[in-house]
Scaffold this motif. Sequence first.
Motif, PDB file in Angstrom:
ATOM      1  N   ASP A 146      53.944  65.020  24.314  1.00 59.52           N
ATOM      2  CA  ASP A 146      53.303  63.709  24.276  1.00 59.52           C
ATOM      3  C   ASP A 146      53.996  62.698  25.177  1.00 59.52           C
ATOM      4  N   ALA A 147      55.334  62.818  25.297  1.00 55.71           N
ATOM      5  CA  ALA A 147      56.094  61.804  26.026  1.00 55.71           C
ATOM      6  C   ALA A 147      56.338  62.158  27.486  1.00 55.71           C
ATOM      7  N   ALA A 148      56.123  63.417  27.862  1.00 53.89           N
ATOM      8  CA  ALA A 148      56.432  63.843  29.227  1.00 53.89           C
ATOM      9  C   ALA A 148      55.556  63.109  30.238  1.00 53.89           C
ATOM     10  N   PRO A 149      56.119  62.735  31.384  1.00 55.82           N
ATOM     11  CA  PRO A 149      55.316  62.106  32.437  1.00 55.82           C
ATOM     12  C   PRO A 149      54.192  63.031  32.882  1.00 55.82           C
ATOM     13  N   GLU A 150      53.078  62.456  33.261  1.00 53.84           N
ATOM     14  CA  GLU A 150      51.912  63.245  33.624  1.00 53.84           C
ATOM     15  C   GLU A 150      52.183  64.222  34.773  1.00 53.84           C
ATOM     16  N   PRO A 151      52.943  63.839  35.821  1.00 54.79           N
ATOM     17  CA  PRO A 151      53.223  64.823  36.878  1.00 54.79           C
ATOM     18  C   PRO A 151      53.947  66.056  36.348  1.00 54.79           C
ATOM     19  N   MET A 152      54.810  65.866  35.348  1.00 55.78           N
ATOM     20  CA  MET A 152      55.519  67.007  34.784  1.00 55.78           C
ATOM     21  C   MET A 152      54.554  67.937  34.057  1.00 55.78           C
ATOM     22  N   LYS A 153      53.573  67.379  33.353  1.00 52.22           N
ATOM     23  CA  LYS A 153      52.594  68.214  32.664  1.00 52.22           C
ATOM     24  C   LYS A 153      51.755  68.987  33.667  1.00 52.22           C
ATOM     25  N   ARG A 154      51.332  68.321  34.731  1.00 53.12           N
ATOM     26  CA  ARG A 154      50.528  69.013  35.740  1.00 53.12           C
ATOM     27  C   ARG A 154      51.335  70.126  36.394  1.00 53.12           C
ATOM     28  N   PHE A 155      52.615  69.857  36.619  1.00 56.05           N
ATOM     29  CA  PHE A 155      53.480  70.885  37.207  1.00 56.05           C
ATOM     30  C   PHE A 155      53.585  72.090  36.283  1.00 56.05           C
ATOM     31  N   GLY A 156      53.747  71.846  34.977  1.00 60.56           N
ATOM     32  CA  GLY A 156      53.860  72.936  34.023  1.00 60.56           C
ATOM     33  C   GLY A 156      52.615  73.797  33.992  1.00 60.56           C
ATOM     34  N   ILE A 157      51.439  73.151  33.995  1.00 60.41           N
ATOM     35  CA  ILE A 157      50.189  73.913  33.973  1.00 60.41           C
ATOM     36  C   ILE A 157      49.993  74.661  35.287  1.00 60.41           C
ATOM     37  N   ALA A 158      50.345  74.012  36.414  1.00 68.94           N
ATOM     38  CA  ALA A 158      50.167  74.649  37.719  1.00 68.94           C
ATOM     39  C   ALA A 158      51.062  75.875  37.865  1.00 68.94           C
ATOM     40  N   VAL A 159      52.294  75.801  37.345  1.00 70.44           N
ATOM     41  CA  VAL A 159      53.249  76.900  37.508  1.00 70.44           C
ATOM     42  C   VAL A 159      53.040  77.990  36.458  1.00 70.44           C
ATOM     43  N   PHE A 160      52.862  77.583  35.193  1.00 68.18           N
ATOM     44  CA  PHE A 160      52.832  78.554  34.105  1.00 68.18           C
ATOM     45  C   PHE A 160      51.427  78.843  33.576  1.00 68.18           C
ATOM     46  N   ALA A 173      35.197  50.660  25.893  1.00 67.25           N
ATOM     47  CA  ALA A 173      35.957  49.414  25.996  1.00 67.25           C
ATOM     48  C   ALA A 173      36.952  49.247  24.851  1.00 67.25           C
ATOM     49  N   ASP A 174      36.687  49.919  23.727  1.00 74.23           N
ATOM     50  CA  ASP A 174      37.518  49.717  22.540  1.00 74.23           C
ATOM     51  C   ASP A 174      38.568  50.796  22.322  1.00 74.23           C
ATOM     52  N   PHE A 175      38.378  51.977  22.927  1.00 69.58           N
ATOM     53  CA  PHE A 175      39.307  53.073  22.621  1.00 69.58           C
ATOM     54  C   PHE A 175      39.488  53.973  23.835  1.00 69.58           C
ATOM     55  N   ASP A 176      40.743  54.334  24.111  1.00 68.25           N
ATOM     56  CA  ASP A 176      41.079  55.301  25.149  1.00 68.25           C
ATOM     57  C   ASP A 176      41.548  56.592  24.488  1.00 68.25           C
ATOM     58  N   ALA A 177      40.884  57.695  24.803  1.00 72.86           N
ATOM     59  CA  ALA A 177      41.276  58.989  24.245  1.00 72.86           C
ATOM     60  C   ALA A 177      42.588  59.448  24.872  1.00 72.86           C
ATOM     61  N   TYR A 178      43.100  60.569  24.373  1.00 72.61           N
ATOM     62  CA  TYR A 178      44.463  61.031  24.644  1.00 72.61           C
ATOM     63  C   TYR A 178      44.847  60.980  26.125  1.00 72.61           C
ATOM     64  N   TRP A 179      43.993  61.507  27.013  1.00 75.21           N
ATOM     65  CA  TRP A 179      44.397  61.661  28.404  1.00 75.21           C
ATOM     66  C   TRP A 179      44.179  60.410  29.249  1.00 75.21           C
ATOM     67  N   VAL A 180      43.379  59.479  28.777  1.00 74.04           N
ATOM     68  CA  VAL A 180      43.062  58.301  29.600  1.00 74.04           C
ATOM     69  C   VAL A 180      44.291  57.431  29.866  1.00 74.04           C
ATOM     70  N   PRO A 181      45.090  57.076  28.869  1.00 75.61           N
ATOM     71  CA  PRO A 181      46.293  56.281  29.167  1.00 75.61           C
ATOM     72  C   PRO A 181      47.292  57.031  30.043  1.00 75.61           C
ATOM     73  N   ARG A 182      47.116  58.325  30.170  1.00 78.34           N
ATOM     74  CA  ARG A 182      48.031  59.134  30.972  1.00 78.34           C
ATOM     75  C   ARG A 182      47.526  59.312  32.403  1.00 78.34           C
ATOM     76  N   GLY A 183      46.538  58.515  32.777  1.00 75.85           N
ATOM     77  CA  GLY A 183      46.129  58.462  34.173  1.00 75.85           C
ATOM     78  C   GLY A 183      44.884  59.228  34.540  1.00 75.85           C
ATOM     79  N   TRP A 184      44.190  59.817  33.558  1.00 77.31           N
ATOM     80  CA  TRP A 184      42.982  60.572  33.865  1.00 77.31           C
ATOM     81  C   TRP A 184      41.754  59.704  33.644  1.00 77.31           C
ATOM     82  N   SER A 185      40.664  60.060  34.294  1.00 79.87           N
ATOM     83  CA  SER A 185      39.441  59.276  34.206  1.00 79.87           C
ATOM     84  C   SER A 185      38.862  59.344  32.800  1.00 79.87           C
TER      85      SER A 185
END
Length: 548
Positions: free
Chosen positions: A47-61, A421-433
Amino acid sequence: MSSTTPRYAALAGVAAAAAAIGAAEVVAVLTGPRSAPLVAVGGLVVDAAPEPMKRFGIAVFGTYDKIALLVGTAVLLAAFAALLGVLAVRRLVVGLAGIAAFAALGAGAALTRAGAQGVDVLPSLVGALVGGVTLWAFVAGPLELDPWPWSPPTEQRPPGPDEAGPPHAPGPDEAGPRHSPVPDGAGSRRRTDPESRRRFLTGVGGVLGVAVVGGAAGRWWSGRRGVADARAAITLPAPVSAAPPLPAGVDLEVPGLAGYVTENRRFYRIDTALVVPQVDPETWRLRIHGRVRNPVTLSFADLLARPMVERYVTLACVSNEVGGDLIGNARWLGVPIRELLDEVQPLDGADQVVGRSVDGWTCGTPTAVLRDGRDALLAVGMNGEPLPVAHGFPARMVVPGLYGYVSACKWITELELTSFADFDAYWVPRGWSAEGPVKTQSRIDTPRPRHRPAAGPVTVAGVAWAQHRGVRRVEVRVDGGPWQEAELAPTASVDTWVQWSWRWTATPGEHTLQVRATDSTGETQTGQRQAVAPDGATGWHSVTLTVE
């Protein structure tokens, strides 16, 4: 201190940590696998990992990203425990304080998980107690390698000409205390006898063995206490609207080409759950609420009693790189979400439906998409059997044409009508559309880059997809030359991928193949490369190979 001492001290620390984790896993059988400190801390990291780190993990593993995270966490813990062992030799309280700190981290992480209860701190607390006792036993207790620490020997040399010789040993008739030939103070030569060292190493081996067996048994028993038996007892209802029969030739059966239908065991899995949620269908409830006129709560029996439809739908992960395999096609059975929304009657302005998983994960789906006539399902079946536990049992969302991060909520327990306008789901605050329509894409499955086909006729084949729009055309080119139209196989629906093939007369040498697709609206996929963030990768898949 000799160079050997830190190694033994580090072993003591690692053994204490292993004992703590093993004991915690056993306790987690009663409190739930998500309360185990290794899993709880790993979830906090996710939950706390920076988004680039998550993308790196999925891309590699890829689909092994969770295993990689748990292994990485265990390695870091082992390193930390080894350091604590070395420090504990000098001051035991320092090692015990380190174990207490990790226990506090594990307990705190467990309490952050969705649906956490006070008992979820027990695995961390019991593990800390066992780890502390184990560390004490090696450093100051019955398994202590004596002496701790070893001291470097003091060089013994004869006295110089101006120095007094050593005092003579008193005879039997002389008064005075007896002295050991080698003093027992700092800087003295103190040797550890083989029996002490053997006792220490045997103790370390025994603790590690018990910890591994206990931890594995705890994890195995947690699985036994899961929902596999409940899932096996379920009989799915027959659909009132069955999936259309697959047309002849839908699967080209070319070696190396992905099958039209993806087997459940091969279907990709990307989510944030380090431990697969075990949801009892007897106690499962789906709550549909929020900005609606008629909120409802459904049991699993209620859901199974409703009219079901069956459809082939291809799902894709937004983290799928160009040419990647985070995509699969299956036959899904479920209740149309449109009908559920019609019953609850969304209020004006409720333009988002938030799916909430039992573990707290959320996705936000446009309400209009769920009501526009596409086969968006609250699915209970996959390829003719109840949903696999790893893929959302007892129920999940399946929405054609949207990436999974905005639609494919697994282990679903809520549908909440709200607004973007009232709620951002899990991935939205982490930089996804906030909205994620699937982009038109294509992939070359064969030949692969490491293959070395012989010159002459070569079958180039792959898959293309543009869910809810359908694929009109696929083209291939060699070495940047003119685009050549490939042959499309039949398909069951615009909501699935389609196989394609092209006959190539290959010549010796190195060549680069590229593919692109055009959807039913006439839009051809762009060749411009874009990373997966924020709304899916773009670009043409290329394969470079050598023809012999």
